[in-house]
Design an enzyme around this catalytic site. Sequence first.
Site, short mmCIF file in Angstrom:
data_model
loop_
_atom_site.label_atom_id
_atom_site.label_comp_id
_atom_site.label_asym_id
_atom_site.label_seq_id
_atom_site.Cartn_x
_atom_site.Cartn_y
_atom_site.Cartn_z
N ASP A 128 0.78 -1.39 -0.10
CA ASP A 128 0.12 0.08 0.09
C ASP A 128 0.96 1.34 0.06
O ASP A 128 1.83 1.28 0.31
CB ASP A 128 -0.92 -0.03 1.22
CG ASP A 128 -2.05 0.69 0.83
OD1 ASP A 128 -2.28 1.48 -0.09
OD2 ASP A 128 -3.33 0.09 1.73
N ASP A 151 -10.72 1.85 -3.30
CA ASP A 151 -11.21 1.62 -2.02
C ASP A 151 -12.79 1.55 -1.94
O ASP A 151 -13.40 1.37 -0.92
CB ASP A 151 -10.63 2.69 -0.86
CG ASP A 151 -9.20 2.28 -0.55
OD1 ASP A 151 -8.97 1.00 -0.37
OD2 ASP A 151 -8.79 3.08 0.29
C1 GLA Z 1 -5.78 1.67 1.94
C2 GLA Z 1 -6.05 0.53 1.39
C3 GLA Z 1 -7.17 -0.18 2.08
C4 GLA Z 1 -6.68 -0.56 3.24
C5 GLA Z 1 -6.20 0.58 4.08
C6 GLA Z 1 -5.64 0.20 5.25
O1 GLA Z 1 -6.78 2.81 2.02
O2 GLA Z 1 -6.58 1.01 0.07
O3 GLA Z 1 -7.64 -1.32 1.33
O4 GLA Z 1 -5.77 -1.60 3.20
O5 GLA Z 1 -5.21 1.35 3.47
O6 GLA Z 1 -5.06 1.22 6.14
#
Ligand code: GLA
Length: 724
Positions: free
Chosen positions: A474, A544
């Site tokens: 990420d 997301d």
């Molecule tokens: C990002 C990712 C999510 C999750 C969060 C965790 O937003 O896109 O899928 O992994 O971080 O903090």
Amino acid sequence: MIYFENNTFYLQTEKTSYIMKLLSNGVLSHCYYGKKIPVEDISFYNFLGFRSFGPKTVIDGKEASVESLLHECSTFGRGVYRTPTVEVIGKEGTQVNDLFYSSHRIISGKPKLTDMPSLDAEVDGVQTLEVVLRDIRNEYEVTVFYSVFEQENIISRRHTVKNISEYDLRIEKAFSATLHFEHRDFDVITLPGSWARERQLERFALPHGKFVIDSCRGASSHQYNPFVALTSKNTDEHNGDAYGFSLIYSGNFQISAEADHFDVLQLQIGINPDTFSWNLKSGESFDTPEAIMTYSADGLNGMSQNLHNVCRNHLGKCANKQLKHPIVINCWEAMYFSLDEEKFLDFIESCSGMGIDTVVMDDGWFGQRYEDNSSLGDWFINREKFPNGFDRIIEACHKNGMKFGLWFEPEMICRKSRLYEMHPDWCIHNSSFEPLESRNQLTLDFSRREVIDNIYEQMHKILESNDISYIKWDMNRHIADAGSLSLDKASQGEFYHRYILGVYQLISRLTQSHPDIFFEGCSGGGGRFDFGILYYMPQIWTSDNSDAIDRLKIQYGTSLVYPCSSMTAHVSACPNHQTGRTTPFMTRGDVAQVCSFGYELNVKFLSDDEKQEIRAQISKHRELEALINQGDFYRLRSPFEGNNCSWQIVSADKSKSYVMFAFAVSHANPKPLHLKLCGLSENALYRVEQLDITVSGATLMNAGIPIYPPLQDYATLTFDINIV
Ligand code: GLA
């Protein structure tokens, strides 16, 4: 594929031609890019001539304005008034310069680009033209590389700038490709967006002046994807001219289209010059990232298929034909930060017997991470939450026939962390300002070798001592306060590019030392969805936003450039956590089904019927897997143009196809419609199971299949079409 005749270079793919002329004054000038034409004398095809108020030159004994030459690689200040391809400041401190032909060679395959992702070098069906241009003062050379991917109808392009002088030079601009058209009768298509609404399709007519999309955020970004299409006015998904341009790069990019007073259009793509400069010592070279260009006469679907094919055939990990995209369940939306050993063991148990391949533990397992305000940079297991480390967790996964995956955010550091206590100067910062936080975190300075080494060692230790088969990588903020303590005053302009080279370096080291681990990219969803990341990580969390209806637009837009297999799409819980919307379980599955599939929910809270649906969705996905990974994708109806959306995949041999049709809100007294399919064999007979009919491909493609809109919001229909 590549021919040089009568001072003309012909780059021929199966269906396209790219032609350049070496003019008598030594300028490499563009002639034509588009539908394939034969290799024959096209010296008549140029608009060299007079432009008022502009300097002139002499070509073949005739005077012509410098501006009327379409430089493949231009400089500033010698009568070309468009943005230069390269700008190098030399001994005299001026940006004025000129480039002329020095030599060329044609080779099979393509030279390898070190330190950066690029299309594969050792491949059949690829030839490369290298043209060396030398500047008027003999200070530097630019090698222009054109690699021709015949079958995929792709031409890739990049530059190497080499200092051939005895003193230091500074590069101020180095685009990867410059391309001209002698008119501006195009529509432009871009993919603007934001967090949770990535890659929304936008189309508009090309104006005079300069149109620019870019990123200065340190990542390719949610805001603009490094992609632009130019199309004829009447081009649609199925017919018409469509040019696509993209970049194999994950950092700050710029794409511009500039139309001049004669309607000559210049397109440029490469590193964003606004946030870049590079010092080039005597004898040193600088490589630009690789740009990808394609043309299709078969509309946007044809353009997208070319891009999908070059990615699946020639882009690093994506080109591995043996690769299996695992069906995962990710715990983020199921438990956010509240995970611990007991809860996770329970989570694993509840997934048992569903057919899931991998259980992924998301954010919250490391350091003192109880919420989003601490511990990034501390990549050791939180023993309060997991007193047995991951031993029991991994054992439970294996016992239930599944593997274990883990989330990392390697490029970040929190002030509340051990790493920060030890190395407060490792975050990106500037001595004059307090560094700005975003999501309570700072970015690590990945232009520094010792920082990368530290994160590598921490991650390697976890991966070495635990059986981990999947990593979600990420990146949850963009860069501010850019600059590095490791760079001197004159080199600060190198920071952003060095940062992304550092990211590539860490990913390369980890993927090489752990070749069996499957890496997935992510950046607050789809904030770094680009060919650079896909080179190492064959799929990326698309957004997301996991709401099935919002996902129609996000996936539709993303598919313009990237293959379905590169998009991770999960079925999540309802009411949806991002939109509050409740959609049928089936719709959530149908929308995610053609991508790299998985779940983002807690199975424990589902009804028996929903659990049964999971089993059915997974077995359907197994049936469709090969089609998704290798088939041709067609967009049939756009969610940007109406209340519904449809797409179809067809196998390469045209024997098998799958169609998805989704409706947004329902309306009273709905009108039925016929959905015309694509890509089938006209004369073959096909069985459409859901309609209980057997008809020819010609009928399915020309008359279409009947669609009766259901009296229900957010419904989907799917069709399996098999040759008989
Ligand atoms: C990002 C990712 C999510 C999750 C969060 C965790 O937003 O896109 O899928 O992994 O971080 O903090």
